[in-house]
Design a protein around this motif. Structure first.
Motif, PDB file in Angstrom:
ATOM      1  N   GLU A  37       0.827  -1.209   0.000  1.00  0.00           N
ATOM      2  CA  GLU A  37       0.000   0.000   0.000  1.00  0.00           C
ATOM      3  C   GLU A  37       0.860   1.256   0.000  1.00  0.00           C
ATOM      4  OE1 GLU A  37      -2.703  -0.239   3.283  1.00  0.00           O
ATOM      5  OE2 GLU A  37      -4.235  -1.260   2.090  1.00  0.00           O
ATOM      6  N   ASP A  38       1.918   1.253   0.807  1.00  0.00           N
ATOM      7  CA  ASP A  38       2.814   2.420   0.845  1.00  0.00           C
ATOM      8  C   ASP A  38       3.460   2.649  -0.514  1.00  0.00           C
ATOM      9  OD1 ASP A  38       2.197   2.721   3.496  1.00  0.00           O
ATOM     10  OD2 ASP A  38       4.035   1.804   4.253  1.00  0.00           O
ATOM     11  N   ALA A  39       3.856   1.570  -1.182  1.00  0.00           N
ATOM     12  CA  ALA A  39       4.514   1.689  -2.484  1.00  0.00           C
ATOM     13  C   ALA A  39       3.552   2.235  -3.538  1.00  0.00           C
ATOM     14  CB  ALA A  39       5.060   0.332  -2.923  1.00  0.00           C
ATOM     15  N   VAL A  40       2.311   1.754  -3.537  1.00  0.00           N
ATOM     16  CA  VAL A  40       1.317   2.249  -4.495  1.00  0.00           C
ATOM     17  C   VAL A  40       1.015   3.717  -4.232  1.00  0.00           C
ATOM     18  CG1 VAL A  40      -1.079   2.035  -5.267  1.00  0.00           C
ATOM     19  CG2 VAL A  40       0.289  -0.015  -4.904  1.00  0.00           C
ATOM     20  N   GLN A  41       0.938   4.092  -2.960  1.00  0.00           N
ATOM     21  CA  GLN A  41       0.692   5.494  -2.617  1.00  0.00           C
ATOM     22  C   GLN A  41       1.849   6.370  -3.094  1.00  0.00           C
ATOM     23  OE1 GLN A  41       0.253   6.310   1.567  1.00  0.00           O
ATOM     24  NE2 GLN A  41      -0.758   8.255   1.212  1.00  0.00           N
ATOM     25  N   GLU A  42       3.088   5.908  -2.884  1.00  0.00           N
ATOM     26  CA  GLU A  42       4.247   6.683  -3.335  1.00  0.00           C
ATOM     27  C   GLU A  42       4.301   6.765  -4.855  1.00  0.00           C
ATOM     28  OE1 GLU A  42       7.993   5.734  -1.619  1.00  0.00           O
ATOM     29  OE2 GLU A  42       7.230   5.590   0.429  1.00  0.00           O
ATOM     30  N   ALA A  43       3.853   5.721  -5.537  1.00  0.00           N
ATOM     31  CA  ALA A  43       3.810   5.763  -7.000  1.00  0.00           C
ATOM     32  C   ALA A  43       2.815   6.816  -7.471  1.00  0.00           C
ATOM     33  CB  ALA A  43       3.426   4.388  -7.550  1.00  0.00           C
ATOM     34  N   ALA A  72       8.608  -0.051  -3.841  1.00  0.00           N
ATOM     35  CA  ALA A  72       8.647  -1.167  -2.895  1.00  0.00           C
ATOM     36  C   ALA A  72      10.084  -1.595  -2.622  1.00  0.00           C
ATOM     37  CB  ALA A  72       7.832  -2.343  -3.433  1.00  0.00           C
ATOM     38  N   ILE A  73      10.912  -1.600  -3.664  1.00  0.00           N
ATOM     39  CA  ILE A  73      12.327  -1.929  -3.487  1.00  0.00           C
ATOM     40  C   ILE A  73      12.986  -0.927  -2.536  1.00  0.00           C
ATOM     41  CG2 ILE A  73      14.569  -1.956  -4.662  1.00  0.00           C
ATOM     42  CD1 ILE A  73      13.139  -3.108  -7.111  1.00  0.00           C
ATOM     43  N   LEU A  76      11.849  -1.624   1.054  1.00  0.00           N
ATOM     44  CA  LEU A  76      12.492  -2.814   1.625  1.00  0.00           C
ATOM     45  C   LEU A  76      13.960  -2.560   1.931  1.00  0.00           C
ATOM     46  CD1 LEU A  76      10.900  -5.653  -0.541  1.00  0.00           C
ATOM     47  CD2 LEU A  76      10.465  -5.136   1.865  1.00  0.00           C
ATOM     48  N   ARG A  77      14.651  -1.811   1.079  1.00  0.00           N
ATOM     49  CA  ARG A  77      16.056  -1.499   1.339  1.00  0.00           C
ATOM     50  C   ARG A  77      16.196  -0.630   2.583  1.00  0.00           C
ATOM     51  NH1 ARG A  77      17.756  -0.386  -4.975  1.00  0.00           N
ATOM     52  NH2 ARG A  77      18.407  -2.533  -5.437  1.00  0.00           N
ATOM     53  N   ARG A  78      15.257   0.291   2.781  1.00  0.00           N
ATOM     54  CA  ARG A  78      15.302   1.151   3.959  1.00  0.00           C
ATOM     55  C   ARG A  78      15.066   0.348   5.238  1.00  0.00           C
ATOM     56  NH1 ARG A  78      12.040   4.869   0.840  1.00  0.00           N
ATOM     57  NH2 ARG A  78      10.217   4.296   2.094  1.00  0.00           N
ATOM     58  N   GLU A  79      14.326  -0.742   5.115  1.00  0.00           N
ATOM     59  CA  GLU A  79      13.934  -1.513   6.304  1.00  0.00           C
ATOM     60  C   GLU A  79      14.779  -2.766   6.499  1.00  0.00           C
ATOM     61  OE1 GLU A  79       9.784  -2.291   6.027  1.00  0.00           O
ATOM     62  OE2 GLU A  79       9.207  -0.181   6.194  1.00  0.00           O
ATOM     63  N   ARG A  80      15.886  -2.879   5.827  1.00  0.00           N
ATOM     64  CA  ARG A  80      16.669  -4.112   5.911  1.00  0.00           C
ATOM     65  C   ARG A  80      17.444  -4.247   7.221  1.00  0.00           C
ATOM     66  NH1 ARG A  80      19.630  -5.909   0.477  1.00  0.00           N
ATOM     67  NH2 ARG A  80      19.943  -7.726   1.798  1.00  0.00           N
ATOM     68  N   VAL A  81      17.235  -3.286   8.098  1.00  0.00           N
ATOM     69  CA  VAL A  81      17.810  -3.439   9.435  1.00  0.00           C
ATOM     70  C   VAL A  81      17.017  -4.454  10.255  1.00  0.00           C
ATOM     71  CG1 VAL A  81      18.754  -1.118   9.480  1.00  0.00           C
ATOM     72  CG2 VAL A  81      16.422  -1.494  10.273  1.00  0.00           C
ATOM     73  N   ARG A  82      15.844  -4.830   9.739  1.00  0.00           N
ATOM     74  CA  ARG A  82      15.031  -5.812  10.457  1.00  0.00           C
ATOM     75  C   ARG A  82      15.703  -7.180  10.393  1.00  0.00           C
ATOM     76  NH1 ARG A  82       9.371  -5.551   7.615  1.00  0.00           N
ATOM     77  NH2 ARG A  82      10.771  -5.984   5.873  1.00  0.00           N
ATOM     78  N   ARG A  91      12.570 -11.015  -1.753  1.00  0.00           N
ATOM     79  CA  ARG A  91      11.554 -10.106  -2.290  1.00  0.00           C
ATOM     80  C   ARG A  91      12.191  -9.099  -3.247  1.00  0.00           C
ATOM     81  NH1 ARG A  91       8.911  -8.789   3.604  1.00  0.00           N
ATOM     82  NH2 ARG A  91       7.817 -10.781   3.931  1.00  0.00           N
ATOM     83  N   LEU A  92      13.361  -8.592  -2.888  1.00  0.00           N
ATOM     84  CA  LEU A  92      14.043  -7.634  -3.752  1.00  0.00           C
ATOM     85  C   LEU A  92      14.396  -8.247  -5.094  1.00  0.00           C
ATOM     86  CD1 LEU A  92      16.373  -5.889  -1.151  1.00  0.00           C
ATOM     87  CD2 LEU A  92      14.582  -4.794  -2.492  1.00  0.00           C
ATOM     88  N   ILE A  93      14.815  -9.512  -5.078  1.00  0.00           N
ATOM     89  CA  ILE A  93      15.137 -10.187  -6.336  1.00  0.00           C
ATOM     90  C   ILE A  93      13.902 -10.282  -7.221  1.00  0.00           C
ATOM     91  CG2 ILE A  93      15.806 -12.413  -7.352  1.00  0.00           C
ATOM     92  CD1 ILE A  93      17.647 -12.809  -4.925  1.00  0.00           C
ATOM     93  N   GLU A  94      12.780 -10.668  -6.604  1.00  0.00           N
ATOM     94  CA  GLU A  94      11.530 -10.800  -7.351  1.00  0.00           C
ATOM     95  C   GLU A  94      11.068  -9.444  -7.875  1.00  0.00           C
ATOM     96  OE1 GLU A  94       8.133 -12.436  -9.091  1.00  0.00           O
ATOM     97  OE2 GLU A  94       9.959 -13.379  -8.342  1.00  0.00           O
TER      98      GLU A  94
END
Length: 413
Positions: A37-43, A72-73, A76-82, A91-94
């Protein structure tokens, strides 16, 4: 309207019509509703910045889909500290694949999204809230109005639903055959509710939402194709087709409401009606003619569709079908419709008596006005329409009620 306004309208319309499909495709890849949802909103925000400068692309949905994948990529990159870095890497590969999904894949994705929304681990109100959010794109405030709750409570419900889906590891797939029995009624209910929301909106400038109706029919077709031997999807599709076939006659050339008795039946789509009746008969055969609520509603729609004229409508049979529907799936909507059928079958006083069982609403006041007028109580009918006009209504319905009120006032003088 200036160019910027036109571009903004195009973006809003594209997201409204295609947003659910874009979101569904992204959820399959990301595996997380909130991130998608966040990615679609940012798009959408990106489109607002780019399109007024570069122009509207030839394929707006494709542009938004690609941009949403890139967003979305980034998320996910921003949240990779999880701690789940390995899963994020997959997911990034896909997401990094350059190809766009085919329309067939998009269709499957949206159907999968419906099945997720209707997972038995979620409560019925949560299924509705999640479906209205993801399928219809309604805001938490709008969903709160549907569920008769607060915006804050709805937001919490949606958050908890996403957390439950993630914690339970609910897979993004059409369930196995053994799981269908628990989920299929809810899926059919969502599709039917989507069509109802488009066919009879509460307010707005249009009498119906063509896109929402078309999307519901498309989803019903898809579900029937997936489960051709199941009677319930066939019945839902039959109901939608039999209703949709009569839509062209609901408004006149000025966009005003035309009452059923005045509708031009030559405008009804005969081939769609024939297909709807065939689907209904097939569905009833598969249940040995033991009808479920969708089959009964489709049978009622079929009675209307079969009648060559209003005077030839078999109202006693329609009333019998509503009685059966009340016995297995009672609701306020059924009581209201049954009251109308009772009056049409020759007993408006009994119809008014049935209305007394329901709490007042704008639709209730409008129906009551027509039944009062049937008994020559025109002053009371005009007053009922005044009360109906105090509530929300679409612009065509409001004009219709105002005209009827004027006519009743004239008759009462």
């Amino acid at each position: 309207m200036n160019r910027t306004g036109e571009v903004h309208d195009t973006i809003a319309e594209t997201i409204r019509v295609e947003g659910a499909r874009i979101l569904a495709t992204l959820i399959r890849t990301v595996g997380d509703v909130q991130t998608a949802e966040d990615a679609v909103q940012e798009a959408g925000i990106a489109a607002l910045g780019a399109w007024p400068v570069t122009g509207i692309p030839p394929q707006p949905r494709a542009w938004l889909t690609v941009t949403a994948r890139r967003k979305a990529i980034d998320i996910l990159r921003r949240e990779r500290v999880r701690p789940d870095k390995e899963q994020d890497a997959l997911r990034l590969i896909e997401l990094s694949r350059p190809d766009l999904p085919s329309e067939d894949v998009v269709n499957d994705d949206l159907l999968r999204l419906i099945f997720i929304c209707c997972h038995p681990a979620l409560s019925p109100p949560t299924r509705i809230a999640l479906s209205l959010r993801t399928l219809c794109g309604l805001s938490p405030a709008q969903i709160a109005e549907v569920l008769l709750t607060t915006e804050a409570a709805t937001t919490k419900r949606l958050t908890r639903a996403r957390q439950k889906i993630a914690a339970a590891g609910i897979p993004y797939r059409v369930p196995a055959e053994s799981e269908l029995a628990d989920r299929l009624p809810a899926v059919c209910g969502v599709i039917h509710s989507l069509y109802t929301a488009g066919h009879a909106p509460v307010e707005g400038q249009a009498a119906y939402d063509v896109d929402a109706c078309a999307e519901a029919v498309r989803l019903a077709e898809l579900l029937h194709e997936l489960l051709p031997e199941q009677p319930m999807p066939a019945a839902v599709l039959a109901l939608l087709l039999l209703t949709e076939a009569r839509r062209p006659s609901r408004l006149d050339e000025h966009g005003d409401v035309v009452l059923l008795e005045c509708q031009e039946r030559s405008q009804w789509d005969a081939s769609t009606i024939s297909r709807g009746i065939a689907l209904l008969n097939d569905s009833l055969t598969r249940t040995n003619r033991q009808a479920d609520p969708y089959q009964l509603q489709a049978a009622i729609a079929a009675e209307h569709a079969r009648a060559a004229s209003y005077d030839e409508t078999d109202w006693p049979e329609i009333l019998r079908l509503y009685d059966l529907l009340m016995s297995i799936a009672p609701s306020q909507a059924v009581v209201l419709a049954r009251a109308v059928a009772t009056a049409e079958a020759g007993d408006p006083a009994a119809g008014l008596g049935l209305l007394a069982e329901l709490p007042p609403s704008p639709r209730w006041h409008s129906v009551r006005a027509e039944l009062l007028a049937r008994q020559g109580l025109y002053a009371e009918a005009a007053q009922a329409l005044t009360e109906a006009l105090d509530g929300p209504a679409t612009a065509p319905e409001r004009r219709h009620r105002e005209r009827r009120r004027k006519a009743f006032r004239t008759l009462s003088d």
